[in-house]
Scaffold this motif. Sequence first.
Motif, short mmCIF file in Angstrom:
data_model
loop_
_atom_site.label_atom_id
_atom_site.label_comp_id
_atom_site.label_asym_id
_atom_site.label_seq_id
_atom_site.Cartn_x
_atom_site.Cartn_y
_atom_site.Cartn_z
N LEU A 106 2.73 101.23 46.51
CA LEU A 106 3.82 101.91 45.82
C LEU A 106 4.54 102.90 46.72
CD1 LEU A 106 2.32 102.44 42.25
CD2 LEU A 106 3.93 100.69 43.03
N ALA A 107 3.79 103.52 47.64
CA ALA A 107 4.43 104.41 48.62
C ALA A 107 5.39 103.61 49.50
CB ALA A 107 3.39 105.10 49.48
N GLN A 108 4.97 102.41 49.87
CA GLN A 108 5.83 101.53 50.67
C GLN A 108 7.06 101.11 49.89
OE1 GLN A 108 4.49 97.47 51.53
NE2 GLN A 108 4.88 97.87 53.71
N THR A 109 6.88 100.79 48.61
CA THR A 109 8.01 100.41 47.75
C THR A 109 9.03 101.53 47.68
OG1 THR A 109 6.72 98.88 46.40
CG2 THR A 109 8.68 99.85 45.38
N TYR A 110 8.54 102.76 47.48
CA TYR A 110 9.44 103.92 47.41
C TYR A 110 10.22 104.06 48.70
CZ TYR A 110 11.03 108.72 46.78
OH TYR A 110 11.82 109.84 46.68
N GLN A 111 9.54 103.92 49.82
CA GLN A 111 10.19 104.06 51.13
C GLN A 111 11.26 103.00 51.33
OE1 GLN A 111 8.00 102.92 54.75
NE2 GLN A 111 8.35 105.00 55.51
N ILE A 112 10.95 101.76 51.00
CA ILE A 112 11.91 100.66 51.18
C ILE A 112 13.14 100.86 50.31
CG2 ILE A 112 12.27 98.18 50.78
CD1 ILE A 112 9.32 97.77 51.60
N MET A 113 12.96 101.32 49.08
CA MET A 113 14.11 101.55 48.19
C MET A 113 14.99 102.67 48.74
SD MET A 113 13.75 99.19 46.05
CE MET A 113 15.09 99.63 44.92
N MET A 114 14.39 103.69 49.33
CA MET A 114 15.18 104.76 49.94
C MET A 114 16.00 104.24 51.11
SD MET A 114 14.65 107.52 48.18
CE MET A 114 14.52 106.40 46.77
N TRP A 115 15.41 103.33 51.90
CA TRP A 115 16.13 102.74 53.03
C TRP A 115 17.39 102.03 52.56
CZ3 TRP A 115 11.35 100.02 55.65
CH2 TRP A 115 10.59 100.98 56.32
N HIS A 116 17.38 101.49 51.35
CA HIS A 116 18.50 100.69 50.84
C HIS A 116 19.40 101.49 49.89
CE1 HIS A 116 15.84 97.47 52.30
NE2 HIS A 116 16.91 96.73 52.36
N TYR A 117 19.33 102.81 49.95
CA TYR A 117 20.14 103.67 49.07
C TYR A 117 19.89 103.35 47.59
CZ TYR A 117 22.59 104.59 53.44
OH TYR A 117 22.88 104.92 54.74
N GLY A 118 18.65 102.97 47.31
CA GLY A 118 18.27 102.65 45.94
C GLY A 118 17.32 103.70 45.41
N SER A 119 16.61 103.35 44.34
CA SER A 119 15.66 104.28 43.75
C SER A 119 14.62 103.48 42.97
CB SER A 119 16.36 105.28 42.81
OG SER A 119 16.98 104.60 41.74
N VAL A 120 13.49 104.12 42.69
CA VAL A 120 12.45 103.52 41.86
C VAL A 120 11.87 104.60 40.96
CG1 VAL A 120 10.77 103.84 43.73
CG2 VAL A 120 10.26 102.25 41.86
N GLU A 121 11.72 104.26 39.70
CA GLU A 121 11.14 105.19 38.73
C GLU A 121 10.33 104.39 37.73
OE1 GLU A 121 15.07 105.48 35.83
OE2 GLU A 121 14.76 106.99 37.40
N PHE A 122 9.60 105.07 36.86
CA PHE A 122 8.77 104.33 35.91
C PHE A 122 8.54 105.14 34.65
CE2 PHE A 122 5.85 106.91 38.38
CZ PHE A 122 4.93 107.37 37.43
N ASP A 123 8.20 104.41 33.58
CA ASP A 123 7.72 104.99 32.32
C ASP A 123 6.36 104.38 32.05
OD1 ASP A 123 10.08 106.46 31.78
OD2 ASP A 123 11.05 104.64 31.04
N SER A 124 5.40 105.18 31.62
CA SER A 124 4.06 104.66 31.39
C SER A 124 3.41 105.33 30.20
CB SER A 124 3.19 104.86 32.64
OG SER A 124 1.93 104.23 32.48
N GLU A 125 2.64 104.53 29.46
CA GLU A 125 1.90 105.06 28.32
C GLU A 125 0.48 104.52 28.41
OE1 GLU A 125 2.27 105.33 23.44
OE2 GLU A 125 3.89 104.48 24.65
N GLU A 126 -0.47 105.44 28.42
CA GLU A 126 -1.87 105.02 28.58
C GLU A 126 -2.28 104.06 27.45
OE1 GLU A 126 -4.91 107.83 30.09
OE2 GLU A 126 -3.35 109.35 29.79
N GLY A 127 -2.90 102.97 27.85
CA GLY A 127 -3.38 101.98 26.90
C GLY A 127 -2.34 100.96 26.48
N LYS A 128 -1.07 101.17 26.86
CA LYS A 128 0.00 100.24 26.45
C LYS A 128 0.71 99.57 27.61
CE LYS A 128 1.02 102.26 21.94
NZ LYS A 128 2.08 102.76 21.01
#
Length: 396
Positions: free
Chosen positions: A349-371
Amino acid sequence: MAEAEGSGLREQDGGRDEYGQVSMKIATLGRQMRDTREIFSALKSNVDQIMSSLQDGLMLFTRDSRVVLVSAAIEGFLGRSRRELLGRTANEIFSSESSLGSLMLDAFRLRHNVAQREIEASNGRRVQVSLDFIQEKGTQIGALLTMRDAESVRRIEDEIELSRRISASGRVTRGVAHEVKNPINAIVLHLQLLRNKLQDIDPATSRHVDIIDSEIHRLDRVVQILVDFTRPRDLHLEETDLKSVLEEVVLLAAPDAEQHGVTLVRELPPDSIPVKVDADFIKQAILNVVLNGVQSMPNGGNLTIAARRNEDAVITEISDQGTGIPTSVQDKVFELYFTTKKSGSGIGLAQTYQIMMWHYGSVEFDSEEGKGTTFRLRLPLAEVRSTSLEEATAQS
């Protein structure tokens, strides 16, 4: 008689010459007018294109406070179309009942500039607003209104600061890693020499030497990963259909998904999604998220990969039905070496974040425990990215 006839011929020739010169001048003038119309048409087209692609909201007013130029972004701030705004005066556009309208009407009445400030627009958005009156030889000839989405500005500033910190820490990390690898190599070499000298080594001592050897090689791998992660990369940007990249990701993730009892569900639009990216890096960034989702579902389930256009960008959503990410660690998800899995490396996931920054993009998430968790990867569309790069090149 002969002289009179000669004189008449010369007058006729002179008349024809004058007529010819006039005709040539008219033809030249016609060409100049056509050229002028073509230049004006091209300029108008260019201005319209620029106004359509600008992220900032711009409105240009004449001396009598009438709108002559509007950028497309203004529609989102004021909730009115460009066609509706063009030709109208400030009094017809703004209402004193809103904070923005009251501010603008007072400024136009007093002919005073408005320094950049943040206010709340009628639709509830926080907007940075400034108004500058344009002067020529001491006389006001118009005004320029600028509007920016305050949240977007703050987000961009945060991303720039984060990128600056990552770049600075990367330089330090590469230097430290280089210094660490030198003694590691020396230890490995001398450990091997020690093995060779200890021919009749007892089992207990041999086990300790094996442990030292194993741990030294593990440390070397950790340092090498850190070096690779912080090394500057050259991107090979090409216009690519994101749909084909997602299809390849599904093929690559299929064996892992089958092993975990996970069904990969695709929800992709019928049309192509053009993005200008390094396809290999983007494929790796998305695959990291998909595999992370697959591994978070010990009891199987559906993992959905969807893509949709969103104004000038494309959003890729990866939704799993896994255990979710605990709230207490969600702010650490993109940190290098952080993982909640026993066998995880904390790199994906750290690599994913870095790659998205290289491409002027972004990555975010929503999470709910158990779902489960939904990751959203945002990339600019190809035509928007090209425009941004051209603007950056022109500014530099």
